[in-house]
Write a protein that holds these residues in place. Structure first.
Motif, PDB file in Angstrom:
ATOM      1  N   ALA A 432      20.278   3.698 -10.253  1.00  0.00           N
ATOM      2  CA  ALA A 432      18.821   3.800 -10.216  1.00  0.00           C
ATOM      3  C   ALA A 432      18.206   2.619  -9.480  1.00  0.00           C
ATOM      4  O   ALA A 432      17.237   2.771  -8.724  1.00  0.00           O
ATOM      5  N   SER A 433      18.766   1.426  -9.680  1.00  0.00           N
ATOM      6  CA  SER A 433      18.237   0.242  -8.996  1.00  0.00           C
ATOM      7  C   SER A 433      18.443   0.355  -7.484  1.00  0.00           C
ATOM      8  O   SER A 433      17.563  -0.029  -6.698  1.00  0.00           O
ATOM      9  N   LYS A 434      19.563   0.910  -7.062  1.00  0.00           N
ATOM     10  CA  LYS A 434      19.795   1.102  -5.630  1.00  0.00           C
ATOM     11  C   LYS A 434      18.869   2.189  -5.070  1.00  0.00           C
ATOM     12  O   LYS A 434      18.439   2.099  -3.918  1.00  0.00           O
ATOM     13  N   ARG A 435      18.556   3.190  -5.865  1.00  0.00           N
ATOM     14  CA  ARG A 435      17.627   4.229  -5.407  1.00  0.00           C
ATOM     15  C   ARG A 435      16.232   3.637  -5.208  1.00  0.00           C
ATOM     16  O   ARG A 435      15.546   3.965  -4.230  1.00  0.00           O
ATOM     17  N   ILE A 436      15.819   2.768  -6.105  1.00  0.00           N
ATOM     18  CA  ILE A 436      14.510   2.120  -5.952  1.00  0.00           C
ATOM     19  C   ILE A 436      14.484   1.273  -4.683  1.00  0.00           C
ATOM     20  O   ILE A 436      13.508   1.278  -3.931  1.00  0.00           O
ATOM     21  N   ALA A 437      15.597   0.572  -4.418  1.00  0.00           N
ATOM     22  CA  ALA A 437      15.687  -0.231  -3.195  1.00  0.00           C
ATOM     23  C   ALA A 437      15.618   0.658  -1.964  1.00  0.00           C
ATOM     24  O   ALA A 437      14.958   0.319  -0.966  1.00  0.00           O
ATOM     25  N   GLU A 438      16.285   1.816  -2.011  1.00  0.00           N
ATOM     26  CA  GLU A 438      16.216   2.772  -0.901  1.00  0.00           C
ATOM     27  C   GLU A 438      14.773   3.223  -0.662  1.00  0.00           C
ATOM     28  O   GLU A 438      14.307   3.290   0.481  1.00  0.00           O
ATOM     29  N   MET A 439      14.077   3.521  -1.741  1.00  0.00           N
ATOM     30  CA  MET A 439      12.697   3.995  -1.641  1.00  0.00           C
ATOM     31  C   MET A 439      11.813   2.946  -0.967  1.00  0.00           C
ATOM     32  O   MET A 439      10.974   3.273  -0.123  1.00  0.00           O
ATOM     33  N   TYR A 440      12.023   1.688  -1.320  1.00  0.00           N
ATOM     34  CA  TYR A 440      11.196   0.634  -0.734  1.00  0.00           C
ATOM     35  C   TYR A 440      11.481   0.492   0.764  1.00  0.00           C
ATOM     36  O   TYR A 440      10.558   0.440   1.581  1.00  0.00           O
ATOM     37  N   VAL A 441      12.747   0.437   1.121  1.00  0.00           N
ATOM     38  CA  VAL A 441      13.127   0.249   2.522  1.00  0.00           C
ATOM     39  C   VAL A 441      12.615   1.401   3.380  1.00  0.00           C
ATOM     40  O   VAL A 441      12.053   1.191   4.469  1.00  0.00           O
TER      41      VAL A 441
END
Length: 637
Positions: A432-441
């Motif tokens: 989930a934390s990596k998905r949030i990072a993907e969303m930001y980028v």
């Protein structure tokens, strides 16, 4: 006698300059003999000064021809017909040149070398001496190898395949006395060469393999793993396991030629990685080289399994400066030593720091102005992040945001984020934390283009699954358990995973960074999924043991946050192809940057309070598809 012969067998190859000097010395001997014969026939008296002049002239001409034809390049004990042709060409050319000089100088008897018949005699004598020396060494070496070799009792070995690489490997095996193997033949899947001989050994068919193994008491089959596809390797491995024959892999032939004795020791039993790996992928090397050569490049998480391989691959493209950032001191030091050994001309800078430290990260960007940023720094161990969700957010989300923001502020050309398949329909905090990072980028890239910001930074996300041999991979764990006698622990009998080799994954990361226009999430072709219990069973069999008999397999149950299978795209997503069939572009849902940024700032502030329950609720708010399997967290949402 054997005490004398054995050291000679292990005597290292002579340097090229010694071979060159020996050949020149033999040519001088041949010339002197020819000179004396000719002057005896002519009833001439040998005058010392002209004689020495002619010896010197012959030496210079012959040395030039030997150098021109590279007669010193071969290994004397392994001389071939090509070496004989080189000697023949060099000696013939030298005598033709000397004959021309002699005939042009006939006006002066003192400078006259000898009659033309003398050059034919000199040609015969020189060639005979040089050739005979090599022949003597080769025959002597073969005699010693066959009669006094400590490895005389060798195990019969078959080579699988008849392609050029396999034949060269067979030649190296046959010529290397330090190997405990005797070349017994080839196994060919084709029928055109059946029952013919190559290197004086027969060629057998696939169908004959089992009978040959029994009749010739074959102990091993040697393959070149790069020249066989995965299905063939799998079938061959299964057959060898059934017949209790070792399946061996050979190092690259180019490595043997550099140092045959050393590289020969790299013949090893096939690894599970060799069976799971795919055919080497093709990438646009020239385009990537143009992208990276002569630039400042930053790699975060540079000492990790993915980051360090990215570093090694970038090092080949001659960057002006390679900045290695990692918080792990010891792995970073080990990477530094490796780079100094393998790339002595590479200019690189190891920096021990944390991507969460904004002040330090900004000083790096301000000082070195990296043109390309490869962001591999992340916490990735699922069970640990289930126990430390706040740390997962602070590193994987805050760290990514800060590096991305700095890339724009200091005009980096490209920002490549290494993500994971666990970001798809995440069931754990790490995913989930990596998905949030993907969303930001992704939303940041779209926002910058929408407002027409004066930035050239392209934001690219790469998403792939498990990599073979990485830190935390099941394969090193299984190896350790097998060596200890078991049991091998598998979480669930039905659990499956996708696997990719680290070099392959990193090549695709570089390729994606080169082809991306900005805002894409690149999804890698991970091949077929692998059932983990089948992986464990095959590793046990490759160790010469029987699963459930010699080594037990026990099931420990799914760990918190773990799911039976991983996905590369969620159910509402699709892909579109690129020019590289191994890389696809994921058509994912787009998010509003201002909303994503606000959510990020809120979850980061929450994580700094280390209130884990609040962090989990906020993750669910940002990532609606987040469905934790950890019972501690599933009850909160």
């Amino acid at each position: 006698m054997s005490r004398l012969m054995t050291p000679l067998l292990e005597f290292p190859y002579l340097p090229k300059w010694i071979i060159f000097l020996v050949d020149i010395s033999l040519s001088v001997v041949a010339f002197v003999i020819t000179y004396l014969i000719c002057y005896e026939l002519l009833k001439q008296t040998v005058v010392v000064e002209p004689f020495l002049y002619k010896v010197f002239l012959n030496t210079v001409v012959t040395a030039f021809c030997f150098f021109l034809f590279r007669t010193y390049n071969g290994i004397i004990r392994h001389s071939t017909f090509i070496d004989v042709l080189r000697i023949l060409g060099a000696v013939a050319t030298a005598n033709l040149i000397m004959a021309a000089i002699s005939n042009l100088s006939m006006v002066s008897l003192d400078r006259f070398i000898f009659p033309n018949i003398g050059f034919f005699i000199n040609f015969i004598l020189t060639f005979t001496l040089v050739f005979a020396t090599r022949l003597f060494v080769k025959l002597y070496y073969d005699f010693a190898k066959n009669n006094f070799n400590p490895y005389k009792k060798k195990s019969p070995l078959l080579i699988y395949g008849l392609n050029p690489g396999s034949v060269e490997v067979a030649r190296m095996v046959k010529q290397n006395p330090n190997l405990p193997y005797l070349l017994a033949g080839f196994i060919s899947p084709d029928t055109h060469a059946l029952h013919k001989k190559i290197l004086d050994v027969p060629v057998f068919s696939d169908a004959e393999m089992e009978a040959v193994i029994v009749n010739k008491r074959v102990s091993s089959i040697l393959i070149n793993p790069l020249e066989l596809d995965r299905n063939v390797k799998q079938e061959l491995a299964d057959k060898c396991i059934r017949l209790k024959v070792s399946l061996l892999t050979a190092p690259l032939v180019s490595g043997w030629q550099e140092n045959g004795v050393h590289k020969a020791k790299e013949i090893n039993k096939i690894r599970i990685e060799d069976l799971l790996g795919r055919i080497p992928i093709q990438i646009n090397i020239e385009s990537i080289a143009r992208e990276l050569k002569g630039k400042h490049i930053l790699v975060t998480g540079a000492a990790g399994s993915i980051g360090s391989e990215i570093v090694r691959q970038i090092s080949k493209f001659e960057p002006d400066l390679l900045i290695l950032c990692d918080i792990a001191e010891t792995p970073l030091h080990e990477l530094r030593l490796k780079l100094e050994e393998d790339y002595p001309k590479l200019k690189f800078l190891p920096i021990v720091s944390d991507v969460r430290n904004l002040t330090r990260m900004e000083s790096i960007f301000r000082t070195y102005r990296p043109g390309s940023v490869y962001h591999a720094a992340a916490y990735k161990h699922v069970p640990l992040m289930e126990e430390n969700p706040c740390e997962s957010i602070l590193t994987n989300v805050l760290g990514t945001k800060q590096i991305a923001d700095l890339a724009v502020k200091y005009n980096s050309e490209v920002f490549v984020m290494v993500s994971t398949d666990k970001a798809v329909n995440p069931t754990n905090v790490m995913g989930a934390s990596k998905r949030i990072a993907e969303m930001y980028v992704q939303s940041f890239d779209r926002y910058l283009r929408t407002i027409g910001a004066e930035t050239k930074t392209r934001f690219i996300t790469t998403r792939f699954g498990n990599v073979l041999g990485s830190n935390g991979s099941v394969i090193p764990r299984f190896k350790e358990q097998i060596e200890k006698g078991g049991p091998v622990t598998v979480t669930h009998p039905e659990i499956i995973r996708y696997f990719m080799t680290i070099p392959e994954a990193c090549r695709l990361v570089l390729e994606a960074g080169n082809m991306g226009k900005g805002g894409e999430i690149f999804v890698f072709d991970m091949g077929d999924p692998v059932k983990i219990v089948h992986l464990a069973e095959k590793m046990i069999r490759l160790s010469g043991l029987e699963p459930h008999k010699d080594i037990e397999i026990s099931y420990t149950g799914l760990r918190p946050g773990e799911k039976l299978y991983e996905e590369l795209l969620n159910n509402k997503e699709a892909t579109q192809p690129t020019y590289n069939r191994k890389i696809m572009i994921g058509k994912v849902r787009e998010y509003d940057y201002e909303e994503v940024k606000l959510n990020l700032l809120q979850i980061i502030e929450t994580a700094r309070t280390f209130k884990e329950e609040d962090v989990i609720r906020k993750i669910k708010e940002i990532v609606p598809e987040f469905a934790p399997t950890n019972p501690i967290y599933s009850s909160l949402i």
